[in-house]
Write an enzyme that holds these catalytic residues in place. Sequence first.
Site, PDB file in Angstrom:
ATOM      1  CB  CYS A   1       1.336  19.951   4.722  1.00 18.85           C
ATOM      2  SG  CYS A   1       0.721  20.488   3.136  1.00 18.85           S
TER       3      CYS A   1
ATOM      4  CB  CYS B   1      -0.884  -0.073   1.242  1.00 19.35           C
ATOM      5  SG  CYS B   1      -1.510   1.466   1.839  1.00 19.35           S
TER       6      CYS B   1
ATOM      7  CG  ASP C   1      -2.552  26.356   6.916  1.00 22.66           C
ATOM      8  OD1 ASP C   1      -1.635  25.621   6.511  1.00 22.66           O
ATOM      9  OD2 ASP C   1      -3.527  25.937   7.564  1.00 22.66           O
TER      10      ASP C   1
HETATM   11  N1  SAH Z   1      -6.098  27.052   7.239  1.00 22.54           N
HETATM   12  C1  SAH Z   1      -6.996  25.954   6.960  1.00 22.54           C
HETATM   13  C2  SAH Z   1      -6.783  25.322   5.585  1.00 22.54           C
HETATM   14  C3  SAH Z   1      -5.383  25.011   5.170  1.00 22.54           C
HETATM   15  S1  SAH Z   1      -5.219  23.976   3.740  1.00 22.54           S
HETATM   16  C4  SAH Z   1      -6.943  24.927   8.079  1.00 22.54           C
HETATM   17  O1  SAH Z   1      -6.004  24.905   8.861  1.00 22.54           O
HETATM   18  O2  SAH Z   1      -7.860  24.114   8.168  1.00 22.54           O
HETATM   19  C5  SAH Z   1      -4.964  25.117   2.459  1.00 22.54           C
HETATM   20  C6  SAH Z   1      -6.218  25.814   2.001  1.00 22.54           C
HETATM   21  O3  SAH Z   1      -5.860  26.713   0.940  1.00 22.54           O
HETATM   22  C7  SAH Z   1      -7.298  24.907   1.423  1.00 22.54           C
HETATM   23  O4  SAH Z   1      -8.509  25.164   2.089  1.00 22.54           O
HETATM   24  C8  SAH Z   1      -7.388  25.322  -0.055  1.00 22.54           C
HETATM   25  O5  SAH Z   1      -8.692  25.241  -0.568  1.00 22.54           O
HETATM   26  C9  SAH Z   1      -6.913  26.754   0.003  1.00 22.54           C
HETATM   27  N2  SAH Z   1      -6.365  27.342  -1.219  1.00 22.54           N
HETATM   28  C10 SAH Z   1      -5.663  26.704  -2.201  1.00 22.54           C
HETATM   29  N3  SAH Z   1      -5.251  27.602  -3.128  1.00 22.54           N
HETATM   30  C11 SAH Z   1      -5.684  28.821  -2.717  1.00 22.54           C
HETATM   31  C12 SAH Z   1      -5.562  30.135  -3.241  1.00 22.54           C
HETATM   32  N4  SAH Z   1      -4.899  30.366  -4.386  1.00 22.54           N
HETATM   33  N5  SAH Z   1      -6.120  31.156  -2.581  1.00 22.54           N
HETATM   34  C13 SAH Z   1      -6.794  30.933  -1.412  1.00 22.54           C
HETATM   35  N6  SAH Z   1      -6.953  29.705  -0.867  1.00 22.54           N
HETATM   36  C14 SAH Z   1      -6.400  28.659  -1.510  1.00 22.54           C
END
Ligand code: SAH
Length: 456
Positions: free
Chosen positions: A407, A77, A380
């Site tokens: 991440c 996996c 984030d």
């Molecule tokens: N801060 C949140 C989500 C983090 S994950 C938490 O901790 O739960 C990253 C997020 O960025 C996701 O929700 C994704 O949809 C968003 N995202 C991706 N590209 C983006 C962009 N260009 N502008 C704004 N948000 C975006």
Amino acid sequence: MQKNDLVPLTITDITNEASGVGRYEGMAVFVPGAAVGDQLEVRIVKVLKSYAYGKIEQIVRPSSDRIEDGCGVSRKCGGCSLRHISYEAECRIKQNWVTEHFRRIGGLDPTILPILPSPSLCGYRNKAQYPIRRSPEGQVQIGFFAPRSHRVVENHFCDLQPRFFGEILELVQNFLETYHISIYDELSHQGLVRHLFLRWGEQTGQIMVCLVINGKDLPHADSLIQILTKAFPQIASIQLNCNTAKTNVILGPNCRVLYGSPVILDILCGVKVALSPLSFYQVNRSGAEKLYRIAADFAGLTGKELLLDLYCGAGTIGLSMAHLAREVIGVEIVKEAVENAKENARRGKIENARFFCDDAAGAARSLAAEGLRPDVVILDPPRKGCDRSLLETIGQMAPDRIVMISCNSATAARDTAILCQNGYQAVQLQAVDMFPRTAHVECVVSFVQTPGGASY
Ligand code: SAH
């Protein structure tokens, strides 16, 4: 060195993809499932110009990091590439990965804090997305994709998810078999059922079941609802997600509620959060609480600040800090997540938070043009990191502090370097393990303005 050769190998390092590395006749050989210190007999499976790939034929002397991996399918996996070593060794490796990414880019010199381990090592995931395919023999298979392949490895009771996920999976599998429901075939792009998506609100007990389908309707949906809700009264939402695109992206753009609510609830850092299938939510809830506490600490809020929460998802970070700030503005690109964020603010009677559905870079540019000056910015982003233009706009907005959560420490280090060219210095860096047994790790970085401004 040639394919099929059997060579002795001592593993001296581990890559970011969690492959062991050793040298044979001056050439690097990458071996999945190997541990630093292993003395192995390795079968060469592929030879390239300056490196080769091998697989373990025999462990001659095991590394002291090795443990029983305790999973029948882990080698087939694609999920757990660090199951064969102790958690202590895993944390050491992850700390090293994050540190190295920042060290390799010169000029970044944050204080590196010790990695924070995950509160639990198994059953920590609150979400699973299982591919569903038909085996060559015609059976419905539900499990995970093998590494670099779309072959389903059946694994109903994966140790990283709560056990009842496996029980729901088996009910769905029985339903699909009993009612002869058509199953998706990637090559022909024919067939209906593609994935099973499960999400659990650990603190409320609410469960969401979502079938991803290549079409609009699920035959015998009433029977599925009955089967599932009878066995699991905690199921609060059953949905269909329509994904008719020829793509590897799991979820399509639209969901339809078959039963219950369009969202389930959970509680994170004291905030009740509503979550739809399309909203991002950290998969390790108790790990996320640790992570957000560090972020709050780095943000240094005193109640007076305007906090800009970019890439805010369902608003979890900003809302968990709203009581410490004057105002929170969240920006997120997924519409459903923004709706969840607004609902989460209403539900929690949090009146000092606003959310916008927009691209983070575009929104920051507009806010800067309106003369907005946040005191603290939270970033984030997804794995690919931030747009350079966003980081430059943040430099122009000149917040006192920035907190970056990521991440992917490789893109985080790259983005840190850009912020450092735009008037900031990285002060502290901490790895937080949210994904035990896998090759993933989260990190948080704090920034303050460089005395004297931007250094080009
Ligand atoms: N801060 C949140 C989500 C983090 S994950 C938490 O901790 O739960 C990253 C997020 O960025 C996701 O929700 C994704 O949809 C968003 N995202 C991706 N590209 C983006 C962009 N260009 N502008 C704004 N948000 C975006």
